[in-house]
Scaffold this motif. Sequence first.
Motif, PDB file in Angstrom:
ATOM      1  N   ASP A 181      11.989  23.825 -22.466  1.00 22.17           N
ATOM      2  CA  ASP A 181      12.063  24.842 -21.276  1.00 22.17           C
ATOM      3  C   ASP A 181      10.380  24.660 -21.218  1.00 22.17           C
ATOM      4  O   ASP A 181       9.399  24.642 -21.825  1.00 22.17           O
ATOM      5  CB  ASP A 181      12.212  26.280 -20.507  1.00 22.17           C
ATOM      6  CG  ASP A 181      14.170  26.018 -19.994  1.00 22.17           C
ATOM      7  OD1 ASP A 181      14.568  24.934 -20.040  1.00 22.17           O
ATOM      8  OD2 ASP A 181      14.032  27.361 -19.362  1.00 22.17           O
ATOM      9  N   LEU A 182       9.595  24.096 -19.945  1.00 19.81           N
ATOM     10  CA  LEU A 182       8.323  24.400 -20.059  1.00 19.81           C
ATOM     11  C   LEU A 182       7.397  26.074 -19.904  1.00 19.81           C
ATOM     12  O   LEU A 182       7.881  26.777 -18.328  1.00 19.81           O
ATOM     13  CB  LEU A 182       7.906  23.484 -18.707  1.00 19.81           C
ATOM     14  CG  LEU A 182       6.132  22.869 -18.917  1.00 19.81           C
ATOM     15  CD1 LEU A 182       5.605  22.963 -19.799  1.00 19.81           C
ATOM     16  CD2 LEU A 182       5.754  22.417 -17.032  1.00 19.81           C
ATOM     17  N   LEU A 183       6.745  26.246 -20.587  1.00 22.65           N
ATOM     18  CA  LEU A 183       6.191  27.025 -20.379  1.00 22.65           C
ATOM     19  C   LEU A 183       4.746  27.664 -20.071  1.00 22.65           C
ATOM     20  O   LEU A 183       4.600  28.136 -18.849  1.00 22.65           O
ATOM     21  CB  LEU A 183       6.270  28.428 -21.937  1.00 22.65           C
ATOM     22  CG  LEU A 183       7.829  28.280 -22.536  1.00 22.65           C
ATOM     23  CD1 LEU A 183       6.990  28.587 -24.262  1.00 22.65           C
ATOM     24  CD2 LEU A 183       8.303  29.223 -21.964  1.00 22.65           C
ATOM     25  N   ARG A 184       3.877  26.354 -19.901  1.00 24.35           N
ATOM     26  CA  ARG A 184       2.576  26.417 -19.078  1.00 24.35           C
ATOM     27  C   ARG A 184       2.528  24.964 -20.352  1.00 24.35           C
ATOM     28  O   ARG A 184       2.992  24.207 -20.452  1.00 24.35           O
ATOM     29  CB  ARG A 184       1.496  27.534 -20.317  1.00 24.35           C
ATOM     30  CG  ARG A 184       2.223  27.746 -21.845  1.00 24.35           C
ATOM     31  CD  ARG A 184       1.273  28.472 -22.202  1.00 24.35           C
ATOM     32  NE  ARG A 184       1.679  29.593 -21.498  1.00 24.35           N
ATOM     33  CZ  ARG A 184       3.000  30.643 -22.595  1.00 24.35           C
ATOM     34  NH1 ARG A 184       3.715  29.864 -23.858  1.00 24.35           N
ATOM     35  NH2 ARG A 184       3.978  30.881 -22.268  1.00 24.35           N
ATOM     36  N   VAL A 185       0.824  25.319 -19.305  1.00 21.60           N
ATOM     37  CA  VAL A 185       0.449  23.621 -19.752  1.00 21.60           C
ATOM     38  C   VAL A 185      -1.687  24.114 -19.995  1.00 21.60           C
ATOM     39  O   VAL A 185      -1.578  25.273 -19.481  1.00 21.60           O
ATOM     40  CB  VAL A 185       0.157  22.838 -18.381  1.00 21.60           C
ATOM     41  CG1 VAL A 185      -1.267  21.714 -18.986  1.00 21.60           C
ATOM     42  CG2 VAL A 185       1.663  22.026 -18.417  1.00 21.60           C
ATOM     43  N   ARG A 186      -1.867  23.638 -21.328  1.00 20.29           N
ATOM     44  CA  ARG A 186      -3.129  23.986 -21.747  1.00 20.29           C
ATOM     45  C   ARG A 186      -4.588  23.739 -21.367  1.00 20.29           C
ATOM     46  O   ARG A 186      -3.750  22.408 -21.701  1.00 20.29           O
ATOM     47  CB  ARG A 186      -3.127  24.933 -23.270  1.00 20.29           C
ATOM     48  CG  ARG A 186      -2.048  26.706 -22.949  1.00 20.29           C
ATOM     49  CD  ARG A 186      -2.125  26.874 -24.889  1.00 20.29           C
ATOM     50  NE  ARG A 186      -1.295  27.811 -24.962  1.00 20.29           N
ATOM     51  CZ  ARG A 186      -1.999  29.168 -25.058  1.00 20.29           C
ATOM     52  NH1 ARG A 186      -3.269  29.536 -23.732  1.00 20.29           N
ATOM     53  NH2 ARG A 186      -1.493  30.441 -25.317  1.00 20.29           N
ATOM     54  N   TRP A 187      -5.233  23.980 -21.385  1.00 13.76           N
ATOM     55  CA  TRP A 187      -6.806  22.848 -21.453  1.00 13.76           C
ATOM     56  C   TRP A 187      -7.399  22.764 -22.085  1.00 13.76           C
ATOM     57  O   TRP A 187      -7.797  23.216 -22.905  1.00 13.76           O
ATOM     58  CB  TRP A 187      -7.100  23.149 -19.671  1.00 13.76           C
ATOM     59  CG  TRP A 187      -5.578  23.343 -18.728  1.00 13.76           C
ATOM     60  CD1 TRP A 187      -4.816  24.375 -18.234  1.00 13.76           C
ATOM     61  CD2 TRP A 187      -5.429  21.851 -17.829  1.00 13.76           C
ATOM     62  NE1 TRP A 187      -4.417  23.257 -17.077  1.00 13.76           N
ATOM     63  CE2 TRP A 187      -4.414  22.024 -17.152  1.00 13.76           C
ATOM     64  CE3 TRP A 187      -5.410  20.609 -18.367  1.00 13.76           C
ATOM     65  CZ2 TRP A 187      -3.388  21.100 -16.190  1.00 13.76           C
ATOM     66  CZ3 TRP A 187      -4.554  19.838 -17.327  1.00 13.76           C
ATOM     67  CH2 TRP A 187      -3.692  20.273 -15.757  1.00 13.76           C
ATOM     68  N   SER A 188      -7.981  21.687 -22.115  1.00 11.35           N
ATOM     69  CA  SER A 188      -9.304  21.411 -22.959  1.00 11.35           C
ATOM     70  C   SER A 188     -10.246  22.664 -23.134  1.00 11.35           C
ATOM     71  O   SER A 188     -11.091  22.659 -24.115  1.00 11.35           O
ATOM     72  CB  SER A 188     -10.047  20.237 -22.926  1.00 11.35           C
ATOM     73  OG  SER A 188     -10.533  19.725 -22.084  1.00 11.35           O
ATOM     74  N   THR A 189     -10.229  22.964 -21.594  1.00 10.77           N
ATOM     75  CA  THR A 189     -11.504  23.824 -21.330  1.00 10.77           C
ATOM     76  C   THR A 189     -11.832  25.200 -21.616  1.00 10.77           C
ATOM     77  O   THR A 189     -12.109  26.274 -21.534  1.00 10.77           O
ATOM     78  CB  THR A 189     -11.855  24.016 -19.867  1.00 10.77           C
ATOM     79  OG1 THR A 189     -10.475  24.349 -19.373  1.00 10.77           O
ATOM     80  CG2 THR A 189     -11.857  22.272 -19.080  1.00 10.77           C
ATOM     81  N   GLY A 190      -9.943  25.598 -21.674  1.00 14.61           N
ATOM     82  CA  GLY A 190     -10.050  26.923 -22.322  1.00 14.61           C
ATOM     83  C   GLY A 190      -8.415  27.353 -20.962  1.00 14.61           C
ATOM     84  O   GLY A 190      -8.249  28.528 -21.523  1.00 14.61           O
ATOM     85  N   GLU A 191      -8.441  26.759 -20.082  1.00 15.14           N
ATOM     86  CA  GLU A 191      -7.611  27.796 -19.324  1.00 15.14           C
ATOM     87  C   GLU A 191      -6.377  27.165 -19.393  1.00 15.14           C
ATOM     88  O   GLU A 191      -5.733  26.346 -20.111  1.00 15.14           O
ATOM     89  CB  GLU A 191      -7.911  26.706 -17.772  1.00 15.14           C
ATOM     90  CG  GLU A 191      -9.433  27.066 -17.520  1.00 15.14           C
ATOM     91  CD  GLU A 191     -10.113  26.438 -16.258  1.00 15.14           C
ATOM     92  OE1 GLU A 191     -10.152  26.513 -15.709  1.00 15.14           O
ATOM     93  OE2 GLU A 191     -10.254  24.595 -16.311  1.00 15.14           O
ATOM     94  N   VAL A 192      -5.824  28.349 -18.358  1.00 18.21           N
ATOM     95  CA  VAL A 192      -4.130  28.090 -19.016  1.00 18.21           C
ATOM     96  C   VAL A 192      -3.255  27.479 -17.110  1.00 18.21           C
ATOM     97  O   VAL A 192      -3.967  28.653 -16.675  1.00 18.21           O
ATOM     98  CB  VAL A 192      -3.817  28.699 -19.880  1.00 18.21           C
ATOM     99  CG1 VAL A 192      -1.798  28.564 -19.957  1.00 18.21           C
ATOM    100  CG2 VAL A 192      -4.057  29.372 -21.346  1.00 18.21           C
ATOM    101  N   THR A 193      -2.180  27.080 -17.284  1.00 20.98           N
ATOM    102  CA  THR A 193      -1.549  27.002 -16.058  1.00 20.98           C
ATOM    103  C   THR A 193      -0.330  27.497 -16.416  1.00 20.98           C
ATOM    104  O   THR A 193       0.330  26.395 -16.783  1.00 20.98           O
ATOM    105  CB  THR A 193      -1.474  25.198 -15.437  1.00 20.98           C
ATOM    106  OG1 THR A 193      -3.052  25.082 -14.673  1.00 20.98           O
ATOM    107  CG2 THR A 193      -0.467  25.538 -14.109  1.00 20.98           C
TER     108      THR A 193
END
Length: 399
Positions: A332-344
């Motif tokens: 299951d997909l929990l989240r997407v992390r970004w190189s900027t440090g943000e999280v979706t």
Amino acid sequence: MRNSIGILGLALVAAAACIRDPLFPGTPRYSHEPGGRRTDSTATDSPPAGEHVYLTAVRFPDGYAWDLDTCAVEGEVWIDLYRDGEKVRSIPAGASVHPDMHRYLGGHLYTDWSTDTETVVAREGAELFRFEGREALRGFLVREDGVHTLGQDRDGNGFTYRIDGRILYRSETGAVLGGPDTPGAAGGAFSEYGEDVFYVCCLPSERGKEYHVMRNAERYQSFPISDGTRAVLVAGGKVSRVRSKPRSLVLEVDGKETRLSLTGGETDLWSQLAAWEDDVVALVCAQGSKGKRFFLQSAGGKTFSPMSGETVSEVLSDGKRLGWTVTDGRGDLLRVRWSTGEVTEATGGFLVSGRCVLLRNGHLFLALTGRAGAPNRFQEDGVHTDFPFNGYFTSVTVE
């Protein structure tokens, strides 16, 4: 995994009762029926100007346990096409029920399936062309000169590059690298640069097996497997690869090497590559004494370390923004992390196919399928919409 059962025993068991197995361990019995030409009354009209979000989905009759049953379905199975949340077309799924066997591209819904001797390609449910040979289509592009396909033989080894079914290149023994499950790869195993079409394959040679980067029907570059090539990417006309060398792992872009940050005692299990800005980034899954570790590193020297204990599945890039998917133990997909440090954060569900996640112009699109009766959801960035149907999403496209 299925238990090993003799052919005769399996036939007797199947005749007596339905078989239940996890999602997509093989092809269910109902999918062996030929695809039909009939469509329902919902038709695709001319879309308004501008870009739109398209979703494809496989829909089963209510009450059918699609994630468990391999028995014949009582009722029609449909491939649905949504535009901006509204269903605009439905065609009978037939043998094209698998996510790899249908796609929305260039304003049309394409399907493919194999008979006992041929491969058939259809558009909006009507046959477009067919050719001799049973092929699983790893690459699919629609260009001005026709429909380009890259088909891996279903029976035995070999693959074929075709336009509208006509052979441009044929290998009797090779294997295609990559395929329609690659996130963000609209053409699957194909990539385009200018007028050329590129793909990567593995072919035998006098030096042993080699990875060949093909441009159209000609060899462009080649690397022997013996030199440690682990992953290959063609983007923007440049060839990049991850290569294992004695006591090191390197990212090579057009011949220039960057040493990747394996620690002492670690070995690489797998790697993925993606174009990012004017750079190339490698996602590496490494195995050490403390277990698996994931990290991303670019040829330009930037390194990103995901949170300890998280499982990273895919690297996402639209050429500018860079992220990676984090999944749990059952996928299951929990989240997407970004190189900027943000999280979706994801809003629940899993990705049936790599084509169910798309990063475009900085925006994240997710076609999430729910488990055990949980709703299917489309999510754009942090906002989601439920889709109440019995089945699963198979792709998201913006065009």
